[in-house]
Design a protein around this motif. Structure first.
Motif, PDB file in Angstrom:
ATOM      1  N   MET A  39      -3.787 -11.257  -0.516  1.00 46.04           N
ATOM      2  CA  MET A  39      -4.152  -8.846  -0.715  1.00 46.04           C
ATOM      3  C   MET A  39      -4.175  -8.695   1.103  1.00 46.04           C
ATOM      4  N   ASN A  40      -2.752  -8.729   1.638  1.00 47.98           N
ATOM      5  CA  ASN A  40      -2.878  -8.423   3.189  1.00 47.98           C
ATOM      6  C   ASN A  40      -2.343  -6.856   2.854  1.00 47.98           C
ATOM      7  N   ARG A  41      -2.185  -6.609   4.222  1.00 46.55           N
ATOM      8  CA  ARG A  41      -1.969  -4.737   4.801  1.00 46.55           C
ATOM      9  C   ARG A  41      -1.194  -4.035   3.717  1.00 46.55           C
ATOM     10  N   ASP A  42      -0.009  -4.734   4.618  1.00 54.57           N
ATOM     11  CA  ASP A  42       1.335  -5.013   3.164  1.00 54.57           C
ATOM     12  C   ASP A  42       0.922  -4.350   1.579  1.00 54.57           C
ATOM     13  N   ASP A  43       0.211  -5.449   0.500  1.00 62.36           N
ATOM     14  CA  ASP A  43      -0.364  -5.314  -0.438  1.00 62.36           C
ATOM     15  C   ASP A  43      -0.751  -3.632  -0.386  1.00 62.36           C
ATOM     16  N   LYS A  44      -1.770  -3.251   0.115  1.00 64.51           N
ATOM     17  CA  LYS A  44      -2.668  -2.175  -0.124  1.00 64.51           C
ATOM     18  C   LYS A  44      -1.757  -1.126   0.497  1.00 64.51           C
ATOM     19  N   GLN A  45      -1.136  -1.592   1.183  1.00 61.12           N
ATOM     20  CA  GLN A  45      -0.184  -0.007   1.466  1.00 61.12           C
ATOM     21  C   GLN A  45       0.813  -0.006  -0.034  1.00 61.12           C
ATOM     22  N   PHE A  46       1.034  -1.146  -0.279  1.00 59.87           N
ATOM     23  CA  PHE A  46       2.061  -0.462  -1.831  1.00 59.87           C
ATOM     24  C   PHE A  46       1.161   0.315  -2.602  1.00 59.87           C
ATOM     25  N   LEU A  47      -0.269  -0.340  -3.155  1.00 60.27           N
ATOM     26  CA  LEU A  47      -0.432  -0.028  -3.977  1.00 60.27           C
ATOM     27  C   LEU A  47      -2.194   1.440  -3.878  1.00 60.27           C
ATOM     28  N   GLN A  48      -1.410   1.785  -2.290  1.00 59.53           N
ATOM     29  CA  GLN A  48      -1.921   2.777  -1.762  1.00 59.53           C
ATOM     30  C   GLN A  48      -1.413   4.076  -2.351  1.00 59.53           C
ATOM     31  N   GLY A  49      -0.047   3.551  -2.524  1.00 60.06           N
ATOM     32  CA  GLY A  49       1.439   4.573  -2.327  1.00 60.06           C
ATOM     33  C   GLY A  49       1.428   4.442  -3.849  1.00 60.06           C
ATOM     34  N   VAL A  50       1.074   4.080  -5.046  1.00 55.82           N
ATOM     35  CA  VAL A  50       1.077   3.700  -6.203  1.00 55.82           C
ATOM     36  C   VAL A  50      -0.049   4.939  -6.351  1.00 55.82           C
ATOM     37  N   GLY A  51      -1.251   4.307  -5.769  1.00 54.81           N
ATOM     38  CA  GLY A  51      -2.257   5.473  -6.157  1.00 54.81           C
ATOM     39  C   GLY A  51      -2.136   6.695  -5.125  1.00 54.81           C
ATOM     40  N   ASP A  52      -1.436   6.727  -4.221  1.00 53.61           N
ATOM     41  CA  ASP A  52      -0.789   8.491  -3.619  1.00 53.61           C
ATOM     42  C   ASP A  52       0.079   8.742  -5.126  1.00 53.61           C
ATOM     43  N   ARG A  53       1.034   8.172  -5.602  1.00 56.33           N
ATOM     44  CA  ARG A  53       1.444   9.174  -6.823  1.00 56.33           C
ATOM     45  C   ARG A  53       0.976   9.690  -7.944  1.00 56.33           C
ATOM     46  N   VAL A  54       0.368   8.694  -8.527  1.00 55.43           N
ATOM     47  CA  VAL A  54      -0.969   8.907  -9.313  1.00 55.43           C
ATOM     48  C   VAL A  54      -1.624  10.067  -9.144  1.00 55.43           C
TER      49      VAL A  54
ATOM     50  N   GLY B 219       7.456 -12.269 -22.837  1.00 59.33           N
ATOM     51  CA  GLY B 219       6.699 -11.044 -22.589  1.00 59.33           C
ATOM     52  C   GLY B 219       5.307 -11.610 -23.229  1.00 59.33           C
ATOM     53  N   GLU B 220       5.090 -12.567 -23.083  1.00 62.57           N
ATOM     54  CA  GLU B 220       3.119 -12.843 -23.160  1.00 62.57           C
ATOM     55  C   GLU B 220       2.510 -11.759 -21.969  1.00 62.57           C
ATOM     56  N   ARG B 221       2.643 -11.613 -21.250  1.00 66.64           N
ATOM     57  CA  ARG B 221       1.848 -11.160 -19.710  1.00 66.64           C
ATOM     58  C   ARG B 221       1.473  -9.565 -19.272  1.00 66.64           C
ATOM     59  N   ASN B 222       0.449  -9.447 -19.792  1.00 67.67           N
ATOM     60  CA  ASN B 222       0.578  -8.347 -18.752  1.00 67.67           C
ATOM     61  C   ASN B 222      -0.009  -8.490 -16.563  1.00 67.67           C
ATOM     62  N   VAL B 223       1.688  -8.629 -16.596  1.00 64.83           N
ATOM     63  CA  VAL B 223       2.151  -8.715 -15.428  1.00 64.83           C
ATOM     64  C   VAL B 223       0.930  -7.265 -14.167  1.00 64.83           C
ATOM     65  N   ALA B 224       0.789  -8.069 -13.092  1.00 64.68           N
ATOM     66  CA  ALA B 224      -0.357  -7.037 -12.662  1.00 64.68           C
ATOM     67  C   ALA B 224       0.945  -6.607 -11.082  1.00 64.68           C
ATOM     68  N   LEU B 225       0.474  -5.442 -11.234  1.00 69.43           N
ATOM     69  CA  LEU B 225       1.655  -4.727  -9.684  1.00 69.43           C
ATOM     70  C   LEU B 225       2.076  -5.591  -8.580  1.00 69.43           C
ATOM     71  N   LEU B 226       1.076  -6.414  -8.397  1.00 69.63           N
ATOM     72  CA  LEU B 226       1.173  -7.211  -6.875  1.00 69.63           C
ATOM     73  C   LEU B 226       2.582  -8.391  -7.310  1.00 69.63           C
ATOM     74  N   SER B 227       2.330  -9.064  -8.555  1.00 67.44           N
ATOM     75  CA  SER B 227       3.102 -10.457  -9.097  1.00 67.44           C
ATOM     76  C   SER B 227       4.096  -9.478  -9.334  1.00 67.44           C
TER      77      SER B 227
END
Lengths: 78, 78
Positions: free
Chosen positions: A1-16, B47-55
């Motif tokens: 879970m590096n900075r890049d990952d956090k930015q990606f998830l933050q982007g998704v959160g922003d869209r939501v 199609g057996e997995r509920n993949v998480a975003l980072l994966s």
DNA sequence: GTGTAGACTACGGTCGACA
DNA sequence: TTGTCGACCGTAGTCTACA
């Protein structure tokens, strides 16, 4: 879970968050309609959660956007 | 995890498999490059997995497509 | 090269309480 | 109304082994 990952998830959160506010919903309302817990919705918007696909889809449905749109950069012309 | 959910995940798995084969990679190669286990990649494609975003993102990178594309219906004109 | 099975660890997601 | 904390449970994801 590096900075890049956090930015990606933050982007998704922003869209939501953008979509939720556009629809004038509270986090609790969104959670209720999506079948997800209020505190979870909040943590997603803050970019703290590595959301799973089915949960992303639940949110997308309530927000009336295709799931893929929550992963894409916002249109600058929007 | 109803039928509809399974169809959604199966769709994602199909996109992954199509791209992987297009790049002539084995599941093991894809897994290695993405930093995910071989058996996990296989179960995602089925199609057996509920993949998480980072994966999903890890896979998308190796497959050289934006993550969102793995969630969208294939273009009939592709 | 892929699917399956089991055992294991880490984290996705729930829930109640309080600021 | 939202953020945070802590306890809890199911499953995402790893790994080995065999067909």
């Amino acid at each position: 879970m590096n900075r890049d990952d956090k930015q990606f998830l933050q982007g998704v959160g922003d869209r939501v968050r953008e979509r939720r506010l556009a629809l004038k919903l509270t986090q609790a309302e969104l959670g209720k309609r999506a079948g997800l817990h209020r505190t979870f919705v909040g943590s997603v918007e803050r970019g703290e959660r590595n959301v799973a696909l089915l949960s992303l889809r639940k949110l997308a449905r309530v927000l009336r956007v295709p799931p893929a749109e929550l992963l894409t950069e916002p249109d600058p012309g929007a």
